[in-house]
Motif scaffolding. Structure first.
Motif, PDB file in Angstrom:
ATOM      1  N   ASP A 272       0.839  -1.209   0.000  1.00 31.05           N
ATOM      2  CA  ASP A 272       0.000   0.000   0.000  1.00 31.05           C
ATOM      3  C   ASP A 272       0.876   1.262   0.000  1.00 31.05           C
ATOM      4  O   ASP A 272       0.579   2.260  -0.692  1.00 31.05           O
ATOM      5  N   SER A 273       1.954   1.223   0.787  1.00 30.97           N
ATOM      6  CA  SER A 273       2.861   2.374   0.866  1.00 30.97           C
ATOM      7  C   SER A 273       3.538   2.620  -0.474  1.00 30.97           C
ATOM      8  O   SER A 273       3.708   3.762  -0.928  1.00 30.97           O
TER       9      SER A 273
ATOM     10  N   SER B 216       3.399   5.922  -2.686  1.00 30.46           N
ATOM     11  CA  SER B 216       4.604   6.661  -3.071  1.00 30.46           C
ATOM     12  C   SER B 216       4.678   6.828  -4.586  1.00 30.46           C
ATOM     13  O   SER B 216       5.048   7.891  -5.116  1.00 30.46           O
ATOM     14  N   HIS B 217       4.350   5.721  -5.275  1.00 27.08           N
ATOM     15  CA  HIS B 217       4.376   5.772  -6.731  1.00 27.08           C
ATOM     16  C   HIS B 217       3.381   6.811  -7.253  1.00 27.08           C
ATOM     17  O   HIS B 217       3.700   7.609  -8.167  1.00 27.08           O
ATOM     18  N   LYS B 218       2.216   6.820  -6.693  1.00 25.30           N
ATOM     19  CA  LYS B 218       1.181   7.767  -7.120  1.00 25.30           C
ATOM     20  C   LYS B 218       1.609   9.200  -6.801  1.00 25.30           C
ATOM     21  O   LYS B 218       1.371  10.135  -7.584  1.00 25.30           O
TER      22      LYS B 218
ATOM     23  N   LEU C 171       3.948  14.646  -8.397  1.00 22.45           N
ATOM     24  CA  LEU C 171       4.767  15.626  -7.673  1.00 22.45           C
ATOM     25  C   LEU C 171       5.176  16.812  -8.567  1.00 22.45           C
ATOM     26  O   LEU C 171       5.160  17.979  -8.132  1.00 22.45           O
ATOM     27  N   SER C 172       5.553  16.543  -9.855  1.00 21.25           N
ATOM     28  CA  SER C 172       5.963  17.648 -10.759  1.00 21.25           C
ATOM     29  C   SER C 172       4.819  18.621 -10.993  1.00 21.25           C
ATOM     30  O   SER C 172       4.993  19.844 -11.038  1.00 21.25           O
TER      31      SER C 172
END
Length: 666
Positions: free
Chosen positions: A321-322, A326-328, A333-334
């Motif tokens: 889940d983490s 993080s991937h999402k 993020l950009s």
């Protein structure tokens, strides 16, 4: 009197000749009065008692009113069946050697009775080995009756049936007859009857021809009625003896059925139905148990492994889940930086650093290696299976307990079914029992028929006697016989007074003797009991320490038998005769406490010689040990099922007993 030797030849169950030593042995100065015979039911114990009674009492051994024909028939039945089969003219013998002291002279007598199926009895008496051939059969029997009067013999030679009969007799008839014979009152009664006959004879001589003829006719009719009544009573007495023997056979047949599992056979079908239901229930439970085992149940067998698996999967699921989070986050993020830069131009870097720091703090570390890598759906499925396994385990435990209970019940029912013999095995036994019951019913019917006939004949005889009494009374007024009548009346008055005083005196002695015997044999709480005997009815009333009468009907069977033993011992002492005591199967209905009393205080003290005939359940190993110091010697009677004959061996049932040395008695 002491019995020395009893010889039986082709008598009842004893084929051939059997010599039995009966003389008590001594241990130094101490006498050992008890000679013990042991045998199972039907082995021949009663034959020993019957032989002794027959040797001494003759016809009186089987009844007070027995004619020669019936006695010969009885003797023919006593010949051993195998001896008759081997030799139709086989001779049966009963020989008894005994000592007797008269006026200080000690003599040894031998009485020998022999007979065959088609010949009359031969009775011979020897005195000190010399044959008294000058005496006829009747004279020898008369001599034996002087030694052992028939009424006295019943007080010393008796069986369990006599004990039971006396125990249940609450009319006093047995005691009355015994006391009258002891005191000679029966002789007084016969004398009174003879005086009455004398008056009738002289009255008849003085009567006219018409009256004389009427008297003769009435006397003839009365005598005929009395003769017929006696015949009916003889037949009744014979049937009564047959009934007693048949009742023993019925009890033995019932015991055989019981021994073969007759009680279980009654419920065998019900037990089979129950077994079928249990088998069906067992199959259902086993099916349910297999169904549970085919499911998730195996997972419950490794609870620690399953707990570790769930823990590992839970941790991997959090890591995954983490990682997804993080991937999402990285993907967006950009775009987030562009939005922040456009809105927070001067502080864009600070805001972006704060946001990154926050997400780093809430994110799970992603360094853990993912090994199992199952989907969330599979993880939920595994959790469900483990929960189902726990439920299945609980169900399996319940089903296993129920299955064990069912199996135990089935085993118990199976044992009950095994105990019950097959119906075919019991058919012969039940057929035999039904045959015996039918014979018993027939004998009871015949017994009642003879009883009614005897009563009718006696009633008619009494009516004729009243008519005769009236005729004789009319004749008594004649002056020629008035003197004789007065003398007879005076004599009868004296006889009645003598009889009454003698009876009261002896009854008083009997009360004390009975009380002594009863206290000796009764339980501890009954030691203060006394007895009152009615001198007219001879009924015995037990009285407690407060003077209150005890209801004998409320006494147990064992207490009644102790009561009967006390009566017999008291009567024996009152008779003044010193005779051996012979008792057959005496302990059948007694509890252990009452048996203790008889073993300790009756058998060792009943006489100088006590011949005890017992089964292994009456005088068992414990009782044998308890009175071993009083036992002179013992015999075991063994019955051969093939030959239907018995033999005697020295010893008593338990070969390992140190006093027992088995050897054939010939």
């Amino acid at each position: 009197m002491i019995f020395k030797t009893l010889i039986l030849e082709n008598f009842r169950v004893f084929n051939g000749q059997h010599n039995i030593e009966l003389a008590p042995k001594r241990d130094g100065l101490l006498s050992k009065p008890v000679i013990l015979f042991g045998g199972l039911n039907g082995a021949g114990k009663t034959s020993i008692l019957s032989a002794i009674r027959l040797a001494l009492l003759g016809k009186k051994a089987i009844g007070n009113v027995v004619n020669k024909k019936d006695f010969n028939g009885h003797l023919a039945q006593q010949i051993n069946n195998k001896a008759i089969k081997d030799e139709p003219e086989a001779v049966a013998k009963v020989i008894l050697d005994f000592t007797h002291t008269h006026q200080g002279q000690h003599s040894i007598y031998r009485v020998e009775r022999s007979w065959s199926a088609n010949t009359d009895e031969s009775l011979v008496l020897y005195k000190n080995e010399v044959c008294e051939d000058s005496l006829s059969n009747d004279q020898v029997q008369s001599f034996l009756h002087e030694l052992v009067p028939p009424g006295i013999g019943d007080l010393f030679f008796f069986d369990g049936e006599k004990i039971a009969e006396l125990a249940e007799d609450d009319t006093g008839s047995y005691l009355k007859e015994a006391v009258q014979k002891l005191l000679g009152i029966d002789v007084i009664n016969r004398l009174a009857d003879d005086l009455d006959i004398y008056i009738k004879q002289i009255s008849q001589k003085t009567a006219d021809a018409k009256t004389t003829k009427l008297i003769e006719q009435l006397e003839h009719e009365k005598n005929e009625c009395l003769l017929l009544a006696n015949q009916e009573r003889e037949a009744e007495d014979k049937l009564k003896r047959q009934l007693s023997e048949l009742e023993i056979q019925v009890r033995e047949a019932e015991q055989k059925i019981q021994d073969r599992g007759g009680a279980w056979a009654k419920t065998k079908n019900a037990e089979k139905d129950k077994a079928d239901d249990l088998i069906k229930q067992k199959a259902i439970l086993e099916s349910k148990l297999l169904h549970e085992l085919d499911g998730a149940f195996p997972l419950s067998l490794a609870p620690k492994a399953m707990a570790s698996l769930i823990d590992t999967l839970s941790k991997e699921q959090k890591v995954k889940d983490s990682q997804v989070f993080s991937h999402k986050l990285n993907e967006n993020l950009s775009g987030l930086e562009q939005v922040i830069a456009s809105q927070f131009k001067d502080n864009a870097n600070d805001v972006m650093a704060a946001i990154s720091q926050y997400f780093e703090s809430v994110s799970e570390p992603t360094t853990q290696e993912i090994k199992l890598d199952i989907s969330l759906t599979d993880f939920n499925l595994i959790q469900g299976l483990i929960q189902d396994a726990s439920t299945a385990k609980a169900h399996c435990n319940e089903l296993t307990e129920e299955l064990v209970e069912t199996q135990q019940s089935l085993e118990s029912v199976s044992i009950n079914i095994q105990r019950a013999p097959d119906e075919e095995e019991l058919t012969a036994l039940y057929d035999n029992l039904r045959t015996l019951d039918a014979q018993k019913h027939k004998l009871k019917t015949g017994y009642g028929h003879h009883l009614v006939n005897a009563k009718n004949h006696i009633t008619k005889a009494l009516e004729l006697a009243k008519k005769l009494e009236k005729l004789y009374t009319n004749q008594k007024t004649d002056a020629s016989i008035s003197t004789a009548v007065k003398r007879v009346d005076a004599t009868n008055k004296v006889l009645n007074e003598f009889s009454t005083k003698l009876t009261h005196m002896r009854v008083s002695q009997l009360e004390e003797l009975f009380a002594q015997s009863y206290r000796k044999l009764a339980r501890k709480e009954d030691l203060k009991l006394s007895a009152k005997i009615d001198p007219i009815t001879f009924d015995i009333t037990l009285v407690d320490s407060e003077g209150l009468a005890i209801n004998r009907k409320s006494m147990s069977a064992g207490e009644k038998q102790i009561f009967a033993f006390a009566i017999l011992e008291a009567l024996g002492k009152l008779s003044g005769k010193v005779l051996p005591v012979v008792v057959d199967t005496p302990l059948g209905r007694l509890d252990s406490k009452h048996r203790d009393k008889l073993v300790q205080h009756y058998f060792p003290e009943a006489g100088e010689q006590v011949i005890l005939l017992s089964t292994d359940t009456e005088v068992d190993e414990d009782f044998f040990s308890a009175m071993a110091h009083e036992v002179s010697h013992a015999f075991e009677i063994e019955f051969d099922q093939q030959t239907k004959c018995s033999t005697l061996k020295e010893g008593y049932f338990w070969q390992a007993h140190p006093k027992v040395k088995y050897k054939e008695v010939v």
